[in-house]
Design a protein around this motif. Sequence first.
Motif, PDB file in Angstrom:
ATOM      1  N   LEU A 191       0.823  -1.211   0.000  1.00  0.00           N
ATOM      2  CA  LEU A 191       0.000   0.000   0.000  1.00  0.00           C
ATOM      3  C   LEU A 191       0.858   1.263   0.000  1.00  0.00           C
ATOM      4  N   ARG A 192       2.049   1.178   0.613  1.00  0.00           N
ATOM      5  CA  ARG A 192       2.923   2.336   0.726  1.00  0.00           C
ATOM      6  C   ARG A 192       3.836   2.519  -0.485  1.00  0.00           C
ATOM      7  N   LEU A 206      -5.679  -0.419   4.747  1.00  0.00           N
ATOM      8  CA  LEU A 206      -6.413  -0.734   3.525  1.00  0.00           C
ATOM      9  C   LEU A 206      -7.655   0.147   3.404  1.00  0.00           C
ATOM     10  N   ALA A 207      -8.364   0.342   4.500  1.00  0.00           N
ATOM     11  CA  ALA A 207      -9.580   1.155   4.466  1.00  0.00           C
ATOM     12  C   ALA A 207      -9.269   2.604   4.091  1.00  0.00           C
ATOM     13  N   ILE A 208      -8.146   3.124   4.560  1.00  0.00           N
ATOM     14  CA  ILE A 208      -7.767   4.492   4.201  1.00  0.00           C
ATOM     15  C   ILE A 208      -7.560   4.597   2.693  1.00  0.00           C
ATOM     16  N   MET A 209      -6.850   3.628   2.121  1.00  0.00           N
ATOM     17  CA  MET A 209      -6.600   3.678   0.686  1.00  0.00           C
ATOM     18  C   MET A 209      -7.901   3.588  -0.103  1.00  0.00           C
ATOM     19  N   TYR A 264     -17.031  -2.565   3.785  1.00  0.00           N
ATOM     20  CA  TYR A 264     -15.840  -2.818   4.612  1.00  0.00           C
ATOM     21  C   TYR A 264     -15.255  -1.506   5.131  1.00  0.00           C
ATOM     22  N   VAL A 265     -15.138  -0.506   4.265  1.00  0.00           N
ATOM     23  CA  VAL A 265     -14.621   0.793   4.690  1.00  0.00           C
ATOM     24  C   VAL A 265     -15.505   1.384   5.788  1.00  0.00           C
ATOM     25  N   ARG A 266     -16.817   1.308   5.598  1.00  0.00           N
ATOM     26  CA  ARG A 266     -17.724   1.875   6.609  1.00  0.00           C
ATOM     27  C   ARG A 266     -17.576   1.167   7.953  1.00  0.00           C
ATOM     28  N   ARG A 267     -17.372  -0.148   7.917  1.00  0.00           N
ATOM     29  CA  ARG A 267     -17.153  -0.871   9.178  1.00  0.00           C
ATOM     30  C   ARG A 267     -15.876  -0.405   9.863  1.00  0.00           C
ATOM     31  N   GLN A 268     -14.824  -0.244   9.083  1.00  0.00           N
ATOM     32  CA  GLN A 268     -13.568   0.213   9.678  1.00  0.00           C
ATOM     33  C   GLN A 268     -13.707   1.633  10.224  1.00  0.00           C
TER      34      GLN A 268
END
Length: 214
Positions: free
Chosen positions: A107-108, A169-172, A190-194
């Motif tokens: 990711l980085r 991962l959710a940030i990306m 998934y993003v909303r859960r995080q």
Amino acid sequence: MESAKIKLYVGADFVSAFAMSTFVALKEKQLSFELVTLDLKARENYQPGYRDLSLTCKIPTLVHQGFALSESSAIAEYLDEIAPQPQKLFPLDTRQRARARQLQAWLRSDLLIIRKERPADLIYFGKKDTPLSDDALAAVDRLFFVADRLLKGGADHLFGDWSIADTDLAIMLNRLLANGDHVPARLAAYVRRQWDRDSVRAWMDIERTAPAVN
């Protein structure tokens, strides 16, 4: 451990994805810490005092009992070593832990075009009215492939229980979601859960000033 001695240096705009990752890690560990802000536009992170502390002139930098460490993934590993409880930041299983570190590194390093065309400040301050380039779209396809492969069967988290790799991962993914770009429904959920985690909410609740429009 004496958590009161922890300082976390972050940018004063509070938009760095890497600063967010470290902030979330500290909150998940339930460690008390002092936030110290740097004006990155004024290049305060390149001043000798901070350069000598961080070595790399990057944020975030964590200082604990006289030991300074930059790079968010290295900080997370350090926190897991010095404060194993109450929340592990990485999976207990050796191979899952290695996979989490692989994902963080990828990711980085391999998705710079997404970070450039969909900077993290979109998450806080609104949309960018430009379409993604062909190179960025190709990177997005790779991102979706990896996320879909790792989140098997609609899993809530990457490796069974939550890990700091879930936040990264959710940030990306949220760079795209917050901008209104297409994100598959399962990944959007998934993003909303995080984003519903208390540690993430605490970061989002920090007051920010939108950048001036030129």
